[in-house]
Design an enzyme around this catalytic site. Sequence first.
Site, PDB file in Angstrom:
ATOM      1  N   ASN A 121       0.862  -1.186   0.000  1.00 14.45           N
ATOM      2  CA  ASN A 121       0.000   0.000   0.000  1.00 14.45           C
ATOM      3  C   ASN A 121       0.894   1.229   0.000  1.00 14.45           C
ATOM      4  O   ASN A 121       1.366   1.686   1.042  1.00 14.45           O
ATOM      5  CB  ASN A 121      -0.914  -0.007   1.220  1.00 14.45           C
ATOM      6  CG  ASN A 121      -1.896  -1.156   1.155  1.00 14.45           C
ATOM      7  OD1 ASN A 121      -2.871  -1.107   0.415  1.00 14.45           O
ATOM      8  ND2 ASN A 121      -1.599  -2.226   1.892  1.00 14.45           N
ATOM      9  N   GLU A 122       1.128   1.725  -1.199  1.00 15.53           N
ATOM     10  CA  GLU A 122       2.060   2.828  -1.382  1.00 15.53           C
ATOM     11  C   GLU A 122       1.398   4.158  -1.013  1.00 15.53           C
ATOM     12  O   GLU A 122       0.165   4.213  -0.845  1.00 15.53           O
ATOM     13  CB  GLU A 122       2.516   2.864  -2.848  1.00 15.53           C
ATOM     14  CG  GLU A 122       3.258   1.613  -3.309  1.00 15.53           C
ATOM     15  CD  GLU A 122       4.669   1.504  -2.737  1.00 15.53           C
ATOM     16  OE1 GLU A 122       5.005   2.186  -1.748  1.00 15.53           O
ATOM     17  OE2 GLU A 122       5.451   0.699  -3.285  1.00 15.53           O
ATOM     18  N   PRO A 123       2.185   5.234  -0.897  1.00 15.45           N
ATOM     19  CA  PRO A 123       1.601   6.552  -0.607  1.00 15.45           C
ATOM     20  C   PRO A 123       0.426   6.835  -1.541  1.00 15.45           C
ATOM     21  O   PRO A 123       0.494   6.557  -2.745  1.00 15.45           O
ATOM     22  CB  PRO A 123       2.768   7.508  -0.887  1.00 15.45           C
ATOM     23  CG  PRO A 123       3.987   6.697  -0.575  1.00 15.45           C
ATOM     24  CD  PRO A 123       3.660   5.295  -1.004  1.00 15.45           C
ATOM     25  N   SER A 135      -2.534   5.470  -0.825  1.00 14.50           N
ATOM     26  CA  SER A 135      -3.526   4.408  -0.575  1.00 14.50           C
ATOM     27  C   SER A 135      -4.594   4.892   0.397  1.00 14.50           C
ATOM     28  O   SER A 135      -4.304   5.626   1.335  1.00 14.50           O
ATOM     29  CB  SER A 135      -2.847   3.174   0.031  1.00 14.50           C
ATOM     30  OG  SER A 135      -1.938   2.638  -0.862  1.00 14.50           O
ATOM     31  N   THR A 139      10.263   1.862  -4.084  1.00 15.48           N
ATOM     32  CA  THR A 139      10.054   0.447  -3.758  1.00 15.48           C
ATOM     33  C   THR A 139      10.678  -0.426  -4.846  1.00 15.48           C
ATOM     34  O   THR A 139      11.326  -1.442  -4.565  1.00 15.48           O
ATOM     35  CB  THR A 139       8.542   0.144  -3.652  1.00 15.48           C
ATOM     36  OG1 THR A 139       8.001   0.977  -2.643  1.00 15.48           O
ATOM     37  CG2 THR A 139       8.266  -1.310  -3.322  1.00 15.48           C
TER      38      THR A 139
END
Length: 642
Positions: free
Chosen positions: A163-165, A167, A182
Amino acid sequence: MITTALKYQFRSLENIPVKIWSDAREGSLHIAQSIALAIRQRQQDGERLVLGLATGSSPIRIYEELVRMHREEGLSFNNVVTFNLDEYYPLAPEAQQSYVRFMGEYFFDHIDIPKENIHIPDGRIPMPEVANYCAQYERLIDHFGGIDIQLLGIGRTGHIGFNEPGSWENSLTRMVRLDSLTRRDAIKDFLREEDVPYRALTMGIGSIFKAKTIYLMAWGMHKADILREAVEGPVNSVVPASYLQKHPNVKVYADEAAAAELTRMKAPWLVGMCNWSEDLICKAVVWLSQKTGKPILKLTDTDYSENHLSELTVEYDNAYNINIRIFNSLQHTITGWPGGKPNADDTHRPERAQPARKRVIIFSPHPDDDVISMGGTFLRLVEQGHDVHVAYQTSGNLAVHDYDARRYIEFLKESSPDGQPLERMDSMLRFLDTKAPDQSDTEAVRHIKGLIRRGEARAGARFAGLPDDHIHFLDMPFYETGRARKKPLGEEDVRIVVALMEQIKPHQVYAAGDLADPHGTHRVCLESIFEAFGQLGAGKPQNDEKTAWIDGCWLWMYRGAWHEWNVDEIEMAVPLSPMELEKKRKAIYMHQSQKDRPPFPGDDHREFWQRAEERNQRTAQIYRQLGLAEYEAMEAFRRWKF
Ligand code: F6R
């Protein structure tokens, strides 16, 4: 060192309970024990336990410990159901980098969990079916009653799962795009950036939130900044891990390196009362000097009181006395005599004057860390007449490009007399011709790659003035997997280190005290040295003359290629003149296969000699800004006391 009591005194800025462990192993064992306890309790009640599992370097030790408990203590996993957080997309389960393979290798293949109880998102699902598949994954978790214990690592973007920035808080299992940071971090597994998938399937923040208990792990200093943001910062989607502040039952487990940026560690005087040890006073004075931009000797009582440090001046001493004291102690860390200055009063010197000629071992995890991280000190030790040995702990064969290997194999082939080992060369060349991007090298190719690095290491050590019988190649077995993923430290690895130490009986050992990556090669190499010191009886009373040498053996730690000690941590700073810095650069140049762009450059695109120089110059600048003498560059060390 800050005392343990102190570490637990301050909580005010942390919005999630954080437990700080002296190292990742201690913290991991504790989590493994909690999981084992929960499994056994459920077994007693005839119920199952649902675990949410993560991959990556953070949980590896937990899995290793659970496997050990299974083997040695009979811990059974037959009542355990697992759901993994995520998987790269698209990726086949049998790919080396797949999380299916990861989980098998580290955990599932070694325990008695029924295969049907294991759930890992499938990276092969055709695109049109992904949405249904993800919804089904979510339903399956609910069907099993939700996750009881969820393990999480934290990515440097602040992601949990993938869950990347950006999300959403209520996001569920779905396909996501990976952040570029990532993807760069994943190069260590995929070798080439272009091979790292752009997407992944991941459980959402909302899915994670349904877990009853969550353990978030953060090991290593590369997690320090993001951990502070997650724990002390505002709750928002910029740092998805910050959502955890809203969960009723999260525990953050961090090692000291990852916790280093938390306010209670970095500047504890900002959040509470302190027990002022000498180390803490030093930390505060350096902090104050840097904050105000004033040299230490110019700090005033007002500077102290305006920056939450009046306690120090009012209760302990006045500014002038504190300034002088810390200035002197920093001054005493500086020495041009890393092996000790013969016939000098050594009361305030970092090293002992006697014996004047010391036996020294420099341990270098990879074949170039010695010159990158302490090349100047290496040169000085030799010039000052010490009996210096260097020990290259691993072959470093993974970090050689195929095209370099090919060049050497062709050279060997063309230079070998008729009919000699040509078949061997041809088969290596054929292998390289058809090698797939994620394929491991054959043993023969690894051997050649190791030899390339050996030659470079020898050239560097000879340049520093060492005779060949003082250059040791340990080729520690934990490294020899042919892949980025290494084996854990084994008995044989430690035996090799112990044997060399027993042979040399050094007065000084230098080691890479690189705590940045708890599962990286540097960390394992350091562990082997700690373990060897332990086996040799360091820190224990020695009654036997044969083993007494270990009492006089000091361990100095340098940092790896990426970081430096904070000034308040440095116990020996060796200044380098511009000429010495240039000579150090030449020693680094000997490592030709690592020039331009080695296979594992990390996200720093500078060459190793540039990184080393800038770092050494920066240390000198910091000393200068604190009001100490101005040097061109400095290498820094910290002593490990057993
Ligand atoms: C892995 C995962 C990721 C990692 C995170 C930290 O399943 O979901 O969120 O936990 O990227 O990775 P490491 O532990 O390798 O630093």
